[in-house]
Design a protein around this motif. Structure first.
Motif, mmCIF file in Angstrom:
data_model
loop_
_atom_site.group_PDB
_atom_site.id
_atom_site.type_symbol
_atom_site.label_atom_id
_atom_site.label_comp_id
_atom_site.label_asym_id
_atom_site.label_seq_id
_atom_site.Cartn_x
_atom_site.Cartn_y
_atom_site.Cartn_z
ATOM 1 N N ASP A 40 -5.059 -34.861 -15.223
ATOM 2 C CA ASP A 40 -6.412 -34.445 -14.856
ATOM 3 C C ASP A 40 -7.094 -35.469 -13.969
ATOM 4 N N ALA A 65 -8.389 -34.989 -10.082
ATOM 5 C CA ALA A 65 -9.741 -35.367 -9.670
ATOM 6 C C ALA A 65 -9.711 -36.305 -8.470
ATOM 7 N N LEU A 67 -8.703 -34.247 -5.288
ATOM 8 C CA LEU A 67 -9.823 -33.403 -4.858
ATOM 9 C C LEU A 67 -10.935 -34.254 -4.238
ATOM 10 N N SER A 115 -11.234 -30.056 2.128
ATOM 11 C CA SER A 115 -11.134 -29.353 0.848
ATOM 12 C C SER A 115 -10.356 -28.053 0.928
ATOM 13 N N THR A 122 -16.496 -30.832 -5.499
ATOM 14 C CA THR A 122 -17.022 -29.558 -6.003
ATOM 15 C C THR A 122 -15.982 -28.455 -5.960
ATOM 16 N N ALA A 123 -14.963 -28.590 -5.094
ATOM 17 C CA ALA A 123 -13.917 -27.571 -4.999
ATOM 18 C C ALA A 123 -12.988 -27.671 -6.205
ATOM 19 N N PRO A 124 -12.536 -26.548 -6.735
ATOM 20 C CA PRO A 124 -11.621 -26.582 -7.880
ATOM 21 C C PRO A 124 -10.177 -26.765 -7.430
ATOM 22 N N ALA A 125 -9.332 -27.098 -8.386
ATOM 23 C CA ALA A 125 -7.895 -27.124 -8.124
ATOM 24 C C ALA A 125 -7.385 -25.706 -7.934
ATOM 25 N N SER A 126 -6.244 -25.584 -7.293
ATOM 26 C CA SER A 126 -5.624 -24.279 -7.089
ATOM 27 C C SER A 126 -5.167 -23.691 -8.424
#
Length: 353
Positions: A44, A48, A51, A60, A97-101
Motif C-alpha cells: 500500500d 501511494a 501515485l 496521473s 487524488t487519483a486511485p490505483a487501477s
C-alpha cells in the motif's frame, strides 16, 4: 521520435523513485503501466508513492497497479531502515487524488504484453513476485516481451541482505527462481541482470545531487554534508528537487551509518537506463539459478558462466559500464524534466504513515 513501450515493476523505494522520474523524463518512452510490488515497504505504501510521484509530475494518466501484499510463499520482509517509514526517506510527498487501477499487477503485466507483442520492454527493480504470478497465469508472456531487465542478484560479490543474497531476490526467492526458469528459452528473451556486482559502482554523491538541482534551475543550491544535522530538510523551490533531496539525504545517511561513505547506491535508475539503452553495458551470458533450500545460502543467485551445468544460458549479466556516462544521462534527464514540473500549491496535503 521512436517510442519505446515499457512496463515498470517496482517497490518504491528511494532509488526506485529516481528510476521512475528518469522514465518520465524520457520523451521517447511510453510508460504503459507501473506495477507496485511489496518489498522495500508494504504494497500500500508502494502504491501511494507511485501515485504521488505521478501526480506531482502531471502524469496521473499512467495506471498504477497493485501487487500481492506478500511474496509467493513466505512472509514479507521490508526495509524501512534503508528507505524510511514511507519508503522515500525524509520526503513527504503530496497525497495523490487519483486511485490505483482496478487491474492487479500480474494481470497488468499480461495485458501490456498482449497489447504490445514483441514491442514491450519489462523493467523490474523490486522483488519478482508480480512477474512470476503473471507467468504462472500466462506461460506465453515471456515470449511476448522484446526485452526484460532485472535489478537483482549478486554473483561475484557479497549480498546486501544476507552474506550471499541481494534484497530483491531475498524477499521472494521462489519468484526469482520461477522467472529465471521461464526466460531465455524458446522465443523468450534472456533478461539483462543488473546485479550488485555492477550497481554498487553507481554511487551517487552530494556533488551529483547538486548537479541535478542546477540542471533543474532550482534554488537555493543545497549541498548535503555528513556534518549536517540528521534529517535536515530541503528548502529548494523546485518540488522534484526538494523531495529528491529529502529522500536521497536519508539514503546518504544510511550508507554512511553502515561505513560505506556518504553516498547512495543508485541500483534502480541504472537498471532503468539499461532498459532503454542496453548498449550502455557489457554483458556475459550465464545460466542463473536461485538457491531455495540452503541453510546459509537461501536467495543466493548462482551464475554458471562456463556451461558446467545442464541448460543453455538463460540470462545476460551486466558486467561493465561507463559510470560517468550513466550519471551524465541520469542527472541531465531528471534535472531538465524537474524544470518542467509546476510548483506545489501551498495548500497541498501530505501523506501520513
Amino acid at each position: 521520435m521512436v517510442t519505446q513501450r515499457l512496463f515498470f515493476d517496482c517497490d518504491t523505494g528511494i532509488d526506485d523513485s529516481l528510476a521512475l522520474l528518469y522514465l518520465l523524463a524520457r520523451r521517447d518512452v511510453d510508460l504503459v503501466g507501473v506495477a507496485s510490488t511489496a518489498g522495500n515497504v508494504p504494497v500500500d505504501v508502494v502504491v501511494a508513492n507511485n501515485l504521488a510521484w505521478l501526480a506531482m509530475c502531471g502524469r496521473s494518466e499512467i495506471p498504477v497497479h497493485v501487487g500481492s501484499p506478500t511474496p509467493l510463499s513466505v512472509p514479507l520482509m521490508t526495509t524501512e531502515d534503508t528507505h524510511g517509514p514511507l519508503g522515500v526517506g525524509y520526503a513527504e510527498l503530496p497525497a495523490a487524488t487519483a486511485p490505483a487501477s482496478p487491474i492487479g499487477a500480474a494481470d497488468a503485466w499480461i495485458d501490456a504484453a498482449r497489447a504490445h507483442p514483441g514491442e514491450l520492454v519489462g523493467l523490474v527493480t523490486g522483488p519478482l513476485t508480480s512477474l512470476a504470478t503473471a507467468v504462472r497465469r500466462d506461460p506465453q508472456l515471456p515470449s511476448l516481451l522484446r526485452r526484460l531487465v532485472i535489478m537483482g542478484g549478486a554473483f561475484h560479490t557479497h549480498g546486501n541482505t544476507t552474506p550471499v543474497a541481494e534484497w530483491n531476490v531475498a524477499v521472494d526467492p521462489e519468484a526469482a527462481a520461477e522467472v529465471f526458469d521461464a526466460f531465455g528459452i524458446g522465443d523468450a528473451p534472456a533478461p539483462i541482470v543488473c546485479a550488485l556486482d555492477l550497481t554498487e559502482t553507481i554511487a551517487m554523491t552530494p556533488d551529483h545531487l547538486v548537479r541535478l538541482a542546477a540542471a533543474a534551475g532550482s534554488t537555493p543550491l543545497e549541498y548535503p554534508d555528513p556534518g549536517d544535522e540528521p534529517g535536515l530538510r530541503s528548502v529548494a523551490d523546485n518540488p522534484v528537487v526538494r523531495h529528491l533531496t529529502d529522500a536521497v539525504r536519508f539514503y546518504f545517511e544510511f550508507h554512511d551509518l553502515h561505513d560505506e561513505g556518504y553516498i547512495a547506491h543508485m541500483h534502480d535508475p541504472f537498471a532503468a537506463i539499461v532498459a532503454i539503452a542496453p548498449d550502455i553495458v557489457t554483458t556475459v551470458g550465464a545460466r542463473v539459478a536461485v538457491e531455495l533450500t540452503g541453510t546459509h545460502t537461501r536467495g543466493m543467485t548462482v551464475a554458471d558462466e562456463r556451461s558446467m551445468t545442464p541448460g543453455a544460458p538463460n540470462a545476460r549479466i551486466a558486467t561493465a559500464t561507463d559510470v560517468d556516462a550513466v550519471f551524465d544521462e541520469l542527472l541531465e534527464r531528471i534535472g531538465a524534466f524537474a524544470k518542467t514540473v509546476m510548483p506545489e500549491s501551498t495548500s497541498s496535503s501530505h501523506r501520513t504513515p
